[in-house]
Design an enzyme around this catalytic site. Structure first.
Site, PDB file in Angstrom:
ATOM      1  CD  GLN A 126      -2.623   1.371   2.540  1.00 46.78           C
ATOM      2  OE1 GLN A 126      -2.171   0.877   3.579  1.00 46.78           O
ATOM      3  NE2 GLN A 126      -3.691   2.130   2.525  1.00 46.78           N
ATOM      4  CE1 TYR A 163       2.109  -4.376  11.563  1.00 42.59           C
ATOM      5  CE2 TYR A 163       0.788  -3.098  13.103  1.00 42.59           C
ATOM      6  CZ  TYR A 163       1.512  -3.187  11.932  1.00 42.59           C
ATOM      7  OH  TYR A 163       1.635  -2.082  11.120  1.00 42.59           O
TER       8      TYR A 163
HETATM    9  C1  AKB Z   1      -2.881  -2.187  10.603  1.00 43.97           C
HETATM   10  O1  AKB Z   1      -4.085  -1.974  10.737  1.00 43.97           O
HETATM   11  O2  AKB Z   1      -2.335  -3.253  10.846  1.00 43.97           O
HETATM   12  C2  AKB Z   1      -2.004  -1.048  10.141  1.00 43.97           C
HETATM   13  C3  AKB Z   1      -1.453  -0.268  11.284  1.00 43.97           C
HETATM   14  C4  AKB Z   1      -2.313   0.677  12.032  1.00 43.97           C
HETATM   15  O3  AKB Z   1      -0.318  -0.416  11.607  1.00 43.97           O
HETATM   16  N1  AKB Z   1      -2.723  -0.198   9.258  1.00 43.97           N
END
Ligand code: AKB
Length: 328
Positions: free
Chosen positions: A12, A146
């Protein structure tokens, strides 16, 4: 003159960053790289421009080294990563790609004296962080893989700066809204999906609760931030990596109301995905970005109203062309 490598260039952000960097006078070369192969349309398209492309898996250090030395790279924008929802589905892969990939990029940068840009995220915060106007320096105990990889990424970038003198810099991006390439596997993706569905079908089923409040940014501001932080005067930087940056703040319900200003018959309904809702609920409602404003004059240009207008205009055009091409 700069010679830049962008990893994850077909994602993106990369899809628009590569083109923006190629337009800059101080940039001699931008090598786009990705684990996906570039399609011909992207190769010659107006968005990415024609230019060097390398197939690159960022978990392969030898290959990163080859690409960097072949093109005499001095700056790496390391964008390749799994986003939050996909990382929750595949945490082991997320660890390897997000952190293993960054570590290998940093090692190559150390050996070749490259500057490195690292995109962090609002995902570095967790339920113990102050949720409103989250400060630059605060508690970072994320509950997602994440978030774990992004916090560790911020720290290892700082480490490579202090220990080895590598010019590492980065931003904590909020959700990014754009119309060129669709995001893949994020929690804030609902906002982009809502726009596509408003233009195509006049209705959207949202996977987050109507009142889930998160910070967001329009892609032109994200590109501007990524370029400006890398060009900022090093003498002024107190925080090198992981600047909080934001541009706007809304809930799905508020975004739908704004879209309805332009698409009056747009309808939204909700079918909540518990995994992505839990991720969103662990993130701040809003962050404050005064460090970025004072250290390198961060100043976004788009708010909710201007972003919505521009997104709808661009998507109307893009999707009309796509329909026409399908008919050919
Ligand atoms: C996600 O939603 O994983 C990303 C972010 C906020 O890091 N867009």
């Amino acid at each position: 003159m700069k010679r830049i490598l962008v990893t994850g260039a077909l994602g993106q952000i990369g899809s628009e960053l590569v083109a923006a960097l190629r337009r800059r006078p101080e940039v001699e070369l931008v090598v786009a790289s990705d684990i996906k192969m570039m399609r011909r349309s992207a190769e010659g398209g107006a968005d990415t421009g024609v230019g060097a492309f390398e197939y690159l898996d960022c978990t392969n250090q030898r290959r990163i080294e080859q690409v960097v030395t072949k093109h005499c790279i001095d700056t790496i924008y390391h964008l390749a990563a799994l986003l939050s929802a996909v990382a929750e589905e595949r945490p082991q892969v997320a660890w390897d790609v997000n952190l293993g990939g960054l570590y290998r990029v940093l090692e190559v940068a150390r050996q070749n004296r490259c500057a490195v840009f690292f995109p962090s995220s609002i995902g570095v915060f967790g339920p113990g962080t102050p949720r409103d106007q989250t400060p630059q320096d605060t508690i970072q105990r994320p509950t997602t893989m994440y978030g774990v990889t992004k916090v560790a990424g911020e720290l290892v970038c700082d480490y490579y700066h202090f220990r080895f003198g590598i010019d590492t810099r980065g931003l904590r991006f909020p959700g990014i809204i754009s119309h060129v390439a669709v995001p893949g596997g994020g929690t804030t993706d609902y906002a982009v999906e809502m726009f596509y569905n408003a233009v195509r079908n006049r209705r959207y089923t949202c996977f987050l609760e109507p009142d889930t409040r998160l910070d967001m940014m329009y892609m032109p501001d994200s590109i501007k931030a990524a370029i400006e932080v890398m060009e900022a005067d090093a003498e002024r930087l107190v925080h090198r990596n992981a600047f909080n940056v934001t541009a706007m703040n809304f809930t799905p319900q508020e975004l739908a109301t704004e879209i309805r200003e332009h698409v009056p018959n747009f309808r939204i309904e909700y079918q909540v995905d518990p995994v992505r809702q839990a991720i969103a609920d662990s993130w701040p409602h809003s962050i404050e970005d005064s460090a970025a404003r004072s250290e390198w004059d961060w100043d976004p240009e788009h708010d909710l109203a201007s972003m919505t207008r521009d997104m709808l205009e661009n998507l109307e055009r893009k999707l009309r062309v796509a329909v026409r091409e399908q008919g050919d």
